[in-house]
Design an enzyme around this catalytic site. Structure first.
Site, PDB file in Angstrom:
ATOM      1  N   ARG A   1      50.339  43.251  40.097  1.00  0.00           N
ATOM      2  CA  ARG A   1      50.084  43.036  41.629  1.00  0.00           C
ATOM      3  C   ARG A   1      51.430  43.497  42.185  1.00  0.00           C
ATOM      4  NH1 ARG A   1      45.100  40.642  42.368  1.00  0.00           N
ATOM      5  NH2 ARG A   1      45.293  40.485  44.651  1.00  0.00           N
TER       6      ARG A   1
ATOM      7  N   GLU B   1      36.663  45.090  47.579  1.00  0.00           N
ATOM      8  CA  GLU B   1      35.424  44.337  47.798  1.00  0.00           C
ATOM      9  C   GLU B   1      35.718  44.278  49.320  1.00  0.00           C
ATOM     10  OE1 GLU B   1      35.827  40.281  46.120  1.00  0.00           O
ATOM     11  OE2 GLU B   1      33.983  39.857  47.324  1.00  0.00           O
TER      12      GLU B   1
ATOM     13  N   LYS C   1      43.621  38.766  50.513  1.00  0.00           N
ATOM     14  CA  LYS C   1      42.713  38.954  51.711  1.00  0.00           C
ATOM     15  C   LYS C   1      42.243  37.449  52.166  1.00  0.00           C
ATOM     16  CE  LYS C   1      40.376  41.754  49.538  1.00  0.00           C
ATOM     17  NZ  LYS C   1      39.156  42.659  48.988  1.00  0.00           N
TER      18      LYS C   1
HETATM   19  P1  ATP Z   1      42.954  39.917  47.324  1.00  0.00           P
HETATM   20  O1  ATP Z   1      43.198  39.067  46.647  1.00  0.00           O
HETATM   21  O2  ATP Z   1      43.856  40.352  48.526  1.00  0.00           O
HETATM   22  O3  ATP Z   1      41.521  39.751  48.046  1.00  0.00           O
HETATM   23  P2  ATP Z   1      41.525  41.656  45.387  1.00  0.00           P
HETATM   24  O4  ATP Z   1      42.185  41.953  44.230  1.00  0.00           O
HETATM   25  O5  ATP Z   1      40.331  40.563  45.534  1.00  0.00           O
HETATM   26  O6  ATP Z   1      42.800  41.424  46.418  1.00  0.00           O
HETATM   27  P3  ATP Z   1      39.910  43.847  46.028  1.00  0.00           P
HETATM   28  O7  ATP Z   1      39.238  44.321  46.976  1.00  0.00           O
HETATM   29  O8  ATP Z   1      39.086  43.029  44.803  1.00  0.00           O
HETATM   30  O9  ATP Z   1      40.972  42.861  46.354  1.00  0.00           O
HETATM   31  O10 ATP Z   1      40.790  44.884  45.279  1.00  0.00           O
HETATM   32  C1  ATP Z   1      40.562  46.362  45.006  1.00  0.00           C
HETATM   33  C2  ATP Z   1      41.581  46.896  44.317  1.00  0.00           C
HETATM   34  O11 ATP Z   1      42.977  46.715  44.666  1.00  0.00           O
HETATM   35  C3  ATP Z   1      41.523  46.171  42.884  1.00  0.00           C
HETATM   36  O12 ATP Z   1      41.549  47.297  41.731  1.00  0.00           O
HETATM   37  C4  ATP Z   1      42.719  45.158  42.932  1.00  0.00           C
HETATM   38  O13 ATP Z   1      43.181  44.900  41.571  1.00  0.00           O
HETATM   39  C5  ATP Z   1      43.836  45.900  43.765  1.00  0.00           C
HETATM   40  N1  ATP Z   1      44.803  45.178  44.429  1.00  0.00           N
HETATM   41  C6  ATP Z   1      44.490  44.061  45.202  1.00  0.00           C
HETATM   42  N2  ATP Z   1      45.728  43.598  45.501  1.00  0.00           N
HETATM   43  C7  ATP Z   1      46.703  44.230  44.786  1.00  0.00           C
HETATM   44  C8  ATP Z   1      48.093  44.165  44.986  1.00  0.00           C
HETATM   45  N3  ATP Z   1      48.470  43.051  45.758  1.00  0.00           N
HETATM   46  N4  ATP Z   1      48.758  44.904  44.129  1.00  0.00           N
HETATM   47  C9  ATP Z   1      48.130  45.667  43.677  1.00  0.00           C
HETATM   48  N5  ATP Z   1      46.839  46.351  43.586  1.00  0.00           N
HETATM   49  C10 ATP Z   1      46.208  45.367  44.086  1.00  0.00           C
HETATM   50 MG    MG Z   2      38.656  40.540  44.923  1.00  0.00          MG
END
Ligand code: ATP
Ligand code: MG
Length: 556
Positions: A262, A38, A272
């Protein structure tokens, strides 16, 4: 820590096993994965793990990976983030097959909603978000059907068209799937598909005032692209039923969702939203602050793509959450930089040495760039009558086994000569101003015929050739191992002493032409790289990592 394993010696992780079986059984003949960020912030080390996994498995099995921006929430998204995400993935060493945007599918997703409405599988609800939450029930009690649940498709179509046309205020109406208000899976209790939002979207502008929810965009986007293995993190396990429901009801390509834990890393936070707070509230100097666990921060700090990939490989993927040690990443980067980085000499806390029997203006010696790499060549090292060494490499009253410099003792100056110390000059307060030495001309490194043996080797710089440099050393950003799970606001666990600046260090002149992408080992000190804050007048270097594992905050 174990030495690195060769590619063919590594065992498959559980996702790779699934894919291998799917190829063997003929379920799939080729593999297509996607990385779906995102664009609401910079990528962090957790994303690196997801990138490594999605791109890595596809590569391993001859498949491809799409980059898809999951941009269905117009409020938090920005093109700055889109650009940074692309830069970071490329820098990590991966190439996507296609660049897609979930917002490119808004027309298709809208059509899917119409299809569900016509099938009687979706309805427009007038309840407020609060009322919907109230009627949802609890995991042990069923929810209540909305009084609007039995609206007929024709009425729903009309209302949904009006929602799209901007006839209603935000929150006045929503589109819900008609599934089961007593499902044990709360996410199947008539989940929201579309909400009204009068927000400007970074790509579609003001074209839309209704936006699909994650659960009505993600699986559909996967299916539109024919993604075979849609890999996400564990918190999406309860969403899988909805993912499958949509695909079945809409008769779409059967993409399938797989989940892994994660990646969490000690002494930092990995979300983020939290990282954005650190930036906005000036706890760090931006997304690319070298203390940040962002890819941009790690790049600026001197971490390398190969070391980050190696870290992801070693941390592996799990089916349960665990905390990985940041020291594992540091180990990986040390391993690599030891093999690849050029050696340079920088004196952090200088004291002057006068070579009393050196009568020439200057001479140029040669120093190996990297003893670990045969063809790395040499750089010229100017040597003159006045040098700097580290203040703590000299002791006036040395204990036994002090093999550095002291009056009456000899040491080798790295890539230069053996020098023997015969006196010091102090000021009125007793501070050492100068250390006086003789050098032994026959002891030149590489052609030493002096027959002398010394135990210590010191780094040094020639004063008149030295560059004045600033060094920045970084400590853990948080005082607690896992600040995200501690009580209260995670920011109270910030280590307020995480940046150490040394502004009066002196470097050998070869560093004048350093570039930001080069990595150096400052002898006896650590691994460093040039920072973008450098100017023509002052070079700035970041410490990537110390030479050995240590928790000391001290920067000598
Ligand atoms: P954040 O909570 O940091 O915003 P998010 O999952 O909302 O993380 P996205 O941009 O939606 O962030 O994630 C893109 C991809 O990265 C998704 O498939 C998500 O599952 C993966 N991802 C995000 N954080 C992690 C993590 N700590 N370990 C492994 N994969 C991750
Ligand atoms: Mg997200």
């Amino acid at each position: 820590m174990e030495p690195l394993k060769k590619e063919e010696e590594r065992s498959l992780n559980f996702i790779e096993e699934i894919i291998e079986n799917d190829l063997k059984s003929g379920k799939h003949t080729s593999i297509l994965t996607r990385f779906p960020p995102e664009p609401n912030g910079y990528l962090h080390l957790g994303h690196a793990s997801s990138i490594w996994l999605n791109f890595g498995v596809a590569q391993k099995f001859g498949g491809k990976t799409n980059l898809r921006f999951d941009d269905t929430n117009p409020v938090t998204e920005d093109t700055e983030y889109v650009e940074s995400i692309k830069e970071d993935i490329r820098w990590l060493g991966y190439t996507w097959a296609n660049e897609f945007y979930a917002s490119d599918y808004f027309d298709k997703i809208y059509a899917f909603a119409i299809q569900l409405i016509m099938q009687g599988d979706a309805y427009v609800d007038d309840l407020t978000p609060e009322e919907i939450a109230e009627q949802k029930g609890t995991p042990t009690e069923p929810g209540k059907n909305s009084p609007f649940r039995d609206r007929l498709p024709a009425e729903n179509l009309e209302l949904f068209a009006q929602m799209k046309a901007g006839k209603f205020e935000e929150g006045a109406k929503i589109l819900r799937a008609k599934i089961d208000m007593s499902s044990p899976n709360m996410l199947l209790r008539d989940p929201i598909l579309y909400r009204i939002k009068f927000a400007h979207h970074h790509r579609t502008g003001d074209q839309w005032c209704i936006y699909p929810m994650y659960d009505f965009a993600h699986g559909q986007s996967d299916a539109i692209e024919n993604i075979t293995h849609s890999i996400c993190t564990l918190e999406f396990i309860p969403h899988r039923a909805m993912y499958d429901w949509c695909i079945a009801k809409l008769n779409l390509y059967p993409s399938h969702q797989y989940e892994f834990a994660r990646l969490n890393v000690s002494y930092t936070v990995m979300s983020k939203r939290k990282l954005l707070q650190l930036v906005n509230e000036n706890h760090v100097k931006g997304w690319d602050d070298p203390r940040m666990p962002t890819i941009a921060g790690m790049r600026r700090r001197g971490y390398t793509p190969a070391a980050i990939r190696e870290f992801c490989e070693r941390a592996g993927i799990a089916k349960r959450d665990k905390l990985n040690e940041i020291s594992l990443l540091e180990f990986c980067v040390r391993e690599e930089l030891n093999k690849t980085s050029f050696r340079r000499m920088v004196v952090f806390n200088p004291v002057k040495v006068v070579i009393t029997n050196f009568t020439q203006e200057e001479i140029f010696l040669e120093g190996e760039n990297n003893p670990e790499e045969e063809n790395s060549g040499v750089r010229l090292l100017p040597f003159s009558k006045e040098l700097y060494i580290e203040r703590d490499d000299f002791m006036e009253n040395p204990p036994k086994k002090f093999f550095r410099m002291a009056v009456g003792q000899s040491v080798r100056l790295k890539s230069a000569y053996i020098v023997s110390c015969h006196g010091i000059v102090k000021d009125a307060e007793g501070n050492i101003l100068e250390i006086h030495c003789h050098y032994i001309p026959e002891s030149k490194s590489g052609s030493d015929t002096s027959g002398l043996k010394v135990q210590g080797t010191l780094h040094w710089v020639s004063i008149k050739h030295a560059l004045s440099v600033e060094l920045r050393a970084y400590d853990r950003l948080f005082k607690m191992e896992n600040p995200a799970i501690e009580e209260g606001d995670f920011k109270q666990y910030i280590n307020t002493d995480s940046l150490h600046i040394i502004s009066n260090a002196y470097a050998e002149p070869a560093l004048k032409d350093a570039t930001e992408s080069q990595r150096f080992q400052f002898l006896r000190k650590g691994y460093f790289c040039k920072d973008k804050d450098s100017t023509d007048h002052k070079l700035v270097f970041n410490r990537t990592v110390t030479l050995k594992e240590s928790f000391t905050k001290e920067v000598k």
